[in-house]
Design an enzyme around this catalytic site. Structure first.
Site, PDB file in Angstrom:
ATOM      1  N   VAL A 129       0.906  -1.155   0.000  1.00 31.01           N
ATOM      2  CA  VAL A 129       0.000   0.000   0.000  1.00 31.01           C
ATOM      3  C   VAL A 129       0.945   1.204   0.000  1.00 31.01           C
ATOM      4  O   VAL A 129       1.530   1.532   1.029  1.00 31.01           O
ATOM      5  CB  VAL A 129      -0.943  -0.016   1.216  1.00 31.01           C
ATOM      6  CG1 VAL A 129      -1.803   1.233   1.244  1.00 31.01           C
ATOM      7  CG2 VAL A 129      -1.812  -1.272   1.201  1.00 31.01           C
ATOM      8  N   PRO A 130       1.159   1.835  -1.157  1.00 30.07           N
ATOM      9  CA  PRO A 130       2.308   2.715  -1.386  1.00 30.07           C
ATOM     10  C   PRO A 130       2.235   4.102  -0.760  1.00 30.07           C
ATOM     11  O   PRO A 130       2.175   5.120  -1.460  1.00 30.07           O
ATOM     12  CB  PRO A 130       2.370   2.785  -2.904  1.00 30.07           C
ATOM     13  CG  PRO A 130       0.948   2.641  -3.336  1.00 30.07           C
ATOM     14  CD  PRO A 130       0.336   1.659  -2.359  1.00 30.07           C
ATOM     15  N   CYS A 131       2.311   4.156   0.542  1.00 29.94           N
ATOM     16  CA  CYS A 131       2.309   5.454   1.227  1.00 29.94           C
ATOM     17  C   CYS A 131       3.579   6.252   0.914  1.00 29.94           C
ATOM     18  O   CYS A 131       3.606   7.468   1.120  1.00 29.94           O
ATOM     19  CB  CYS A 131       2.117   5.265   2.727  1.00 29.94           C
ATOM     20  SG  CYS A 131       3.276   4.131   3.498  1.00 29.94           S
ATOM     21  N   HIS A 132       4.617   5.582   0.404  1.00 31.71           N
ATOM     22  CA  HIS A 132       5.846   6.293   0.042  1.00 31.71           C
ATOM     23  C   HIS A 132       5.626   7.241  -1.138  1.00 31.71           C
ATOM     24  O   HIS A 132       6.451   8.122  -1.373  1.00 31.71           O
ATOM     25  CB  HIS A 132       6.975   5.293  -0.275  1.00 31.71           C
ATOM     26  CG  HIS A 132       6.687   4.363  -1.410  1.00 31.71           C
ATOM     27  ND1 HIS A 132       5.979   3.184  -1.231  1.00 31.71           N
ATOM     28  CD2 HIS A 132       6.994   4.433  -2.734  1.00 31.71           C
ATOM     29  CE1 HIS A 132       5.883   2.571  -2.403  1.00 31.71           C
ATOM     30  NE2 HIS A 132       6.478   3.306  -3.321  1.00 31.71           N
TER      31      HIS A 132
END
Length: 167
Positions: A129-132
């Site tokens: 889940v690409p919070c970056h």
């Protein structure tokens, strides 16, 4: 009764702890990650859960540059607002970034960028889940639970622009 178990896989970002229940990923935590739950919350180590093998294979392909997204069953626990933010994170395309304000608008809550930032920071399934992919409105590298060096590395791996999308 649901049993939570975990495994540990190596990656270019260091050791990753995968947490699962009911054959779904419920956590991906990096070493020294902010908001990392206590180890006992991960349950016993069990390398045999099928979703762990699939997650490890997809992560390996992602780190090799051969995969741009993940197709895994996820079990994310959070408030309804957090779950909404985490779902929106999964809509950010590979190699692109958005600002906290843009993410707030995407979920229909303009002006809630601070709350979006807090929810983003509590994302229990990093990388997948690409919070970056969320950065400051001015392109600045804002906080990342896995550390800013890892955030920069992940964005560089994806060839991401350091300017948020407009519109």
């Amino acid at each position: 009764m649901t049993t939570t178990v975990h495994t540990v896989v190596d990656s270019p970002c260091g050791l990753l702890t995968l947490v699962g229940r009911d054959n779904a990923i419920s956590g991906l935590y990096m070493t020294d990650q902010r908001h990392r739950p206590a180890q006992e919350r991960f349950g016993p180590r069990d390398d045999a859960m099928p979703v762990f093998a699939e997650a490890a294979a997809q992560l390996t392909a992602y780190f090799a540059g051969d995969r741009t997204g993940f197709d895994l069953d996820l079990a994310m626990d959070g408030t309804p607002f957090q779950v909404r933010v985490w779902a929106a994170l999964r809509e950010i395309p590979y190699g692109e970034t958005v600002s906290y304000g843009e993410l707030a608008e995407a979920i229909g809550r303009p002006g809630a960028s601070r709350a979006v930032g807090l929810a983003n920071g509590k994302n229990p399934i990093g990388i997948i889940v690409p919070c970056h992919r969320v950065i400051g409105a001015n392109g600045s590298m804002t906080g990342y639970g896995g550390g800013l060096d890892r955030k920069r590395w992940l964005l560089a791996l994806e060839g991401a622009s350091m300017q948020p999308m407009l519109g």
